[in-house]
Design an enzyme around this catalytic site. Structure first.
Site, PDB file in Angstrom:
ATOM      1  N   SER A 138      -9.415   2.740   3.181  1.00 51.00           N
ATOM      2  CA  SER A 138      -8.275   3.499   2.452  1.00 51.00           C
ATOM      3  C   SER A 138      -7.387   2.275   1.896  1.00 51.00           C
ATOM      4  O   SER A 138      -6.378   2.809   0.823  1.00 51.00           O
ATOM      5  CB  SER A 138      -7.298   4.191   3.360  1.00 51.00           C
ATOM      6  N   SER A 157     -10.197   0.585   7.217  1.00 50.73           N
ATOM      7  CA  SER A 157      -9.463   0.431   6.067  1.00 50.73           C
ATOM      8  C   SER A 157      -9.091  -0.677   5.522  1.00 50.73           C
ATOM      9  O   SER A 157      -8.852  -0.921   4.222  1.00 50.73           O
ATOM     10  CB  SER A 157      -8.587   1.727   5.939  1.00 50.73           C
ATOM     11  N   LYS A 212       0.609  -1.033  -0.160  1.00 42.07           N
ATOM     12  CA  LYS A 212       0.088   0.014   0.006  1.00 42.07           C
ATOM     13  C   LYS A 212       0.899   1.129  -0.084  1.00 42.07           C
ATOM     14  O   LYS A 212       1.994   1.392   0.717  1.00 42.07           O
ATOM     15  CB  LYS A 212      -0.775   0.014   1.166  1.00 42.07           C
TER      16      LYS A 212
END
Length: 469
Positions: free
Chosen positions: A153, A177, A78
């Site tokens: 996210s 997230s 990520k």
């Protein structure tokens, strides 16, 4: 190989010489070339490095030496997590793409377990957002319906796994997230307990954690094993589990008291499809012999929730590595300014309130119920490109969709409880909708047992988006 196979099975195939790490890497890179232009999951690629690492992994297999658990299996990172030699822009125009000099602890553990780091996935700028879109890299879309968001996210990683561009993806969770994108993309999203996965600086007053999004429960368990090797230099770490989490897959749970909650702790409306997801999982758990009954748990007071939203998160944005904060999204500039308008006494009082109320909330597990079952979100995945637009238009106002997305997830971060989202329902249009199980302190083992018990019933490992098969 099947690109939708579990990382565990791919690693087994590598060790048994049924498939080469080079073949695996080439297949995923081919699928990224083919499908990612419409998904926009990846923001940075290191194809040559991945292929060389795969060749080195192949040589190690042929030497018949001892291999780590996930030897030769690729995984994307990520774009919040640092890897030495890679950029880490936090999805921001205001952050340089200069290579980082240090690797995050959770990423080190993935490397030590044999994973090959394959590219970086999209995320909203700096993280405090429930969808995956930013000014720097644009909008990430949901493979199940490209008009929709994959959530956030960790939406870039979730979209990559859902589309078969990676077997699993590294992720993080500060308010939902991991679980929100897993719900939106038809995946398994396990948020570890506080202190389970090491971080040099636990973010958002120790509410955030690193983890992964996966399709298979066995991957969620096995990745937790490798990512949760304790950091003896840290302030604290979670208790060592009774046995490896991978050994919890398929293990009996015994009869549990499952509390069912379908009304949102925030008071917002809950979509019928989200209620249906929770009730579908409740029905299956009841059929497995568990006692399921409605509950009305105590959650955080409005003052405590505001302390997190208005004090902790804005303050944390001043730890983020902006080179030019004036280039931040408008809503982030408002949050950063908001932090400077508050004083340290207010912050300390707010955090103390969070601690005190957390104790009362956590006490309900084991006393009133063993596991809490809820929808993962109070709404289905929103249209791509709408949520950030709404927040920039009114950064301090009430936003229904964003609130619905986090309503059932954020309290697990504030309390540090483990939680998992399971893809147990789809709308008439075929869009995935998840249900969430929240476990007792440090009891990821129970969640893994329950998830593995229902996995074959719902069949989500073989339910794939048509356009990406």
């Amino acid at each position: 190989m099947n690109p939708f196979d579990s990382a565990v099975s791919l690693a087994q195939a590598v060790r048994s010489k049924q498939v080469s790490p080079v073949e695996i890497a080439q297949e995923y890179l081919r699928r990224i070339d083919r499908y990612d232009p419409e998904i926009n999951a990846f923001v940075w690629r290191n194809d040559e490095e991945v292929l060389q690492a795969a060749k080195d992994a192949e040589d190690a297999v042929m030497s018949d030496g001892k291999l780590p658990a996930f030897h030769g299996v690729p995984i994307p990172v990520k774009d919040f997590n640092s890897v030495a030699g890679q950029p880490n822009t936090y999805g921001s125009v205001g952050v340089s793409d200069a290579p980082r000099t240090e690797t995050d602890l959770s990423i080190e553990r993935l490397q030590q377990s044999g994973f090959l780091l394959m590219g970086r996935t999209n995320a909203p700028e700096m993280g405090p957002m429930s969808v995956t879109e930013n000014q720097r890299y644009g909008i990430t879309r949901n493979p199940w319906d490209l008009r929709l968001s994959p959530g956030g996210s960790s939406g870039g990683g979730a979209a990559a796994v859902a589309g078969g561009l990676a077997p699993v993806a590294q992720a993080s969770d500060g308010g939902g997230s991991i679980r929100m994108p897993s719900s939106a993309c038809g995946l398994v999203g396990l948020k570890p307990s506080r202190g389970r996965v090491p971080m040099r600086v636990p973010a958002w007053e120790h509410s955030a954690t690193d983890g992964a999004v996966t399709r298979h429960v066995e991957d969620a368990a096995a990745l937790l094993d490798v990512m949760s090797v304790p950091d003896l230099l840290g302030w604290y770490h979670a208790p060592v589990p009774e046995r490896p989490f991978a050994e919890e897959v398929g293990r009996e749970t015994g009869r549990l008291r499952v509390g069912l909650l379908v009304s949102a702790p925030t008071g917002v409306p809950v979509d019928d499809e989200c209620v249906a997801a929770a009730k579908a999982l409740a029905h299956v758990l009841e059929g497995l012999g568990h006692d399921v009954s409605p509950v009305e748990p105590r959650f955080f007071s409005l003052d405590a929730a505001r302390a997190f939203v208005d004090l902790v998160v804005p303050a944390a944005l001043h730890l983020t590595p902006y080179d030019d904060p004036d280039l931040a999204e408008p809503y982030l500039q408002v949050l950063r300014a908001q932090a400077l308008s508050r004083n340290s006494a207010e912050y300390a009082q707010g955090v103390a309130l969070l601690h005190l109320e957390s104790r009362e909330i956590i006490a309900q597990w084991g006393r009133d119920f063993d596991v809490l079952l809820t929808p993962t979100m109070a709404c289905t995945p929103p249209p791509a490109g709408t949520v950030v637009q709404d927040k920039n238009a009114d950064p301090t106002g009430f936003r229904m969709t964003e609130t619905q997305m986090i309503s059932f997830t954020f309290f697990a971060n504030l309390t540090g409880l483990p939680a998992i989202s399971l893809p147990v329902h789809r709308t008439a249009a075929g869009v995935p909708v998840g249900a969430q199980l929240v476990g007792a302190p440090f009891d990821e083992a129970c969640l893994i047992r329950l998830a593995s018990a229902v996995e074959s019933v719902f069949g989500w490992t073989t339910t794939l988006p048509d356009a990406f098969r």
